[in-house]
Design an enzyme around this catalytic site. Structure first.
Site: not given
Ligand code: NAP
Length: 254
Positions: A90, A157, A161
């Protein structure tokens, strides 16, 4: 009834947002959690909360672009808990955003590395362990962007994805005969630090909400519930699916 009783789950991106919500939800449903992300302190806080609520979890901090880290997460799951049943890959980043002629090669490659290569590395090391489970479930977090709609400024992005969805379909075909289910989850706008970085003003928040048929964004727990469905045996006949959980972004025209 505990829907993930006796199951062991790796969840990446567990320090924040959707991954954090999924780790807490999966743990309440009986799964033993291996939580991954880079930030140790946030992971430690999560583990503490899960344990207080009676769940079992441990954290391994690292970077999902590092193959050694992907391997370590699986070794810890099988070494500590004896098995791996669920992998929820994720972790992700919005990455290089903006006018495409202004995107640097480095920004493009970093985005693909964090979102897509990480998914490959996770799957590569998780699949042999998941195949030993009776009901293995491999899940990736993708997005509606680049799947059902295009959005300006998000080419890197979207490519990263959409690549996940293509890989997911091939993995589902490759390992379906051995009983492994492989799916991706496509959230809509979700109230996480990533979501908030886009909806970063009252005007942008109204704009983002308005994109959705439901005229709101999701709570991370709503996306976690969909991940729970894909992880659990309730989804025993679901594989190869890019599952939209996006509040109607893709059908909305107003
Ligand atoms: P978030 O709160 O910013 O969480 C992102 C997570 O990914 C954090 O735990 C971060 O942890 C981890 N991460 C990022 N880069 C990393 C790396 N290089 N190595 C290890 N961990 C990493 O965002 P979220 O919205 O929950 O996103 C989760 C997923 O949902 C993502 O894949 C995102 O693309 C997808 N998504 C989100 C949305 C939205 O609107 N929020 C919509 C569609 C899809 P650390 O910073 O501690 O490493």
């Amino acid at each position: 009834m505990d829907r993930l009783e006796n199951k062991v789950a790796i969840i990446t991106g567990a320090s924040s947002g959707i991954g954090r919500a999924a780790a807490k939800l999966f743990a309440t449903q009986g799964a033993k959690i291996i939580a991954g992300a880079r930030r140790q302190a946030e992971l430690d806080q999560l583990i503490e909360e899960i344990r207080v609520e009676g769940g079992q979890a441990l954290a391994i901090a690292g970077d999902v672009t590092d193959e050694t880290y992907a391997k370590t997460l699986v070794e810890v799951a099988t070494g500590t808990y004896g098995r791996l049943d669920i992998a929820f890959n994720n972790a992700g980043t919005l990455g290089a955003m903006g006018d495409t002629p202004d995107i640097t090669l480095e920004g493009w490659q970093d985005t693909l590395s964090t979102n897509l290569t990480s998914a490959f590395l996770g799957a590569k090391h998780q699949i042999p362990a998941l195949l030993k489970s009776d009901n293995g479930s491999l899940i990736f977090t993708s997005t509606f962007v680049g799947h059902t709609i295009g959005m300006p400024g998000m080419a890197a992005y979207a490519a990263s994805k959409a690549g996940i969805n293509g890989m997911m379909q091939c993995l589902a075909a490759e390992f379906g005969p051995q009983g492994l289910r492989v799916n991706s989850l496509l959230p809509g706008g979700t109230d996480t630090p990533m979501g908030r970085s886009v909806a970063n003003s009252p005007e942008m928040e109204d704009f983002v909400k308005g994109l959705h048929g439901l005229k709101r964004i999701a709570e991370p727990e709503e996306i976690a519930k969909a991940a729970l469905f894909l992880a659990s045996d309730d989804a025993s006949f679901v594989t190869g699916t890019a599952m939209l959980v996006e509040g109607g972004v893709s059908i909305n025209k107003t």
